[in-house]
Design a protein around this motif. Structure first.
Motif, PDB file in Angstrom:
ATOM      1  N   VAL A  68       0.847  -1.191   0.000  1.00  0.00           N
ATOM      2  CA  VAL A  68       0.000   0.000   0.000  1.00  0.00           C
ATOM      3  C   VAL A  68       0.886   1.244   0.000  1.00  0.00           C
ATOM      4  CG1 VAL A  68      -1.765   1.247   1.316  1.00  0.00           C
ATOM      5  CG2 VAL A  68      -1.807  -1.226   1.257  1.00  0.00           C
ATOM      6  N   SER A  69       0.410   2.298  -0.680  1.00  0.00           N
ATOM      7  CA  SER A  69       1.187   3.536  -0.730  1.00  0.00           C
ATOM      8  C   SER A  69       1.133   4.265   0.611  1.00  0.00           C
ATOM      9  CB  SER A  69       0.623   4.449  -1.823  1.00  0.00           C
ATOM     10  OG  SER A  69      -0.661   4.919  -1.440  1.00  0.00           O
ATOM     11  N   ALA A  70       2.085   5.142   0.793  1.00  0.00           N
ATOM     12  CA  ALA A  70       2.166   5.906   2.037  1.00  0.00           C
ATOM     13  C   ALA A  70       0.944   6.811   2.208  1.00  0.00           C
ATOM     14  CB  ALA A  70       3.439   6.739   2.063  1.00  0.00           C
ATOM     15  N   GLN A  71       0.438   7.348   1.108  1.00  0.00           N
ATOM     16  CA  GLN A  71      -0.734   8.223   1.172  1.00  0.00           C
ATOM     17  C   GLN A  71      -1.942   7.474   1.725  1.00  0.00           C
ATOM     18  OE1 GLN A  71      -1.938   9.974  -2.529  1.00  0.00           O
ATOM     19  NE2 GLN A  71      -3.749  10.920  -1.652  1.00  0.00           N
ATOM     20  N   ARG A  72      -2.145   6.259   1.262  1.00  0.00           N
ATOM     21  CA  ARG A  72      -3.277   5.436   1.734  1.00  0.00           C
ATOM     22  C   ARG A  72      -3.137   5.135   3.225  1.00  0.00           C
ATOM     23  NH1 ARG A  72      -7.472   4.000   3.412  1.00  0.00           N
ATOM     24  NH2 ARG A  72      -8.239   1.892   3.257  1.00  0.00           N
ATOM     25  N   VAL A  73      -1.908   4.873   3.655  1.00  0.00           N
ATOM     26  CA  VAL A  73      -1.677   4.586   5.073  1.00  0.00           C
ATOM     27  C   VAL A  73      -1.981   5.815   5.920  1.00  0.00           C
ATOM     28  CG1 VAL A  73       0.074   3.991   6.791  1.00  0.00           C
ATOM     29  CG2 VAL A  73       0.023   2.802   4.600  1.00  0.00           C
ATOM     30  N   VAL A  74      -1.518   6.965   5.475  1.00  0.00           N
ATOM     31  CA  VAL A  74      -1.771   8.201   6.225  1.00  0.00           C
ATOM     32  C   VAL A  74      -3.266   8.474   6.310  1.00  0.00           C
ATOM     33  CG1 VAL A  74      -1.455  10.711   6.190  1.00  0.00           C
ATOM     34  CG2 VAL A  74       0.489   9.209   5.735  1.00  0.00           C
TER      35      VAL A  74
END
Length: 106
Positions: A68-74
């Protein structure tokens, strides 16, 4: 979480406004029956909060695995944090109300 409460209350309001249960959609009737009281609404809110917190945790784990991308995690973690803050605020209000009731003279 707030959207769930809003949709449940809106569905119940629609049934009440139409004043004809036969015309209400089955989904609205199920949500109205499941949350017929305060305990039902709180149960639904708690279930939604748990789901949001689990989604944030799953996104974090998927990020560690590189899925998963960092944006989705944030986004997932911020949503989980907001949900947790709402849950704590509701808990505080419930405790405060209980304390006020216990101080009432009978």
């Amino acid at each position: 979480m707030l959207e769930a409460v809003s949709s449940i209350l809106k569905g119940i309001g629609n049934v009440v406004q139409t004043n004809d249960v036969a015309k209400a959609s089955p989904a609205v009737l199920r949500s109205a029956q499941a949350s017929a009281g305060f305990d039902g609404v709180m149960e639904q809110v708690a279930a939604d909060a748990i789901g949001t917190l689990k989604a944030g945790e799953a996104a974090s784990i998927s990020s560690i695995q590189g899925k998963v991308s960092a944006q989705r995690v944030v986004e997932a973690v911020m949503s989980a944090e907001q949900t947790l803050q709402v849950a704590v605020a509701v808990r505080d209000k419930v405790v405060q109300a209980y304390q006020e009731v216990t101080r009432m003279a009978i």
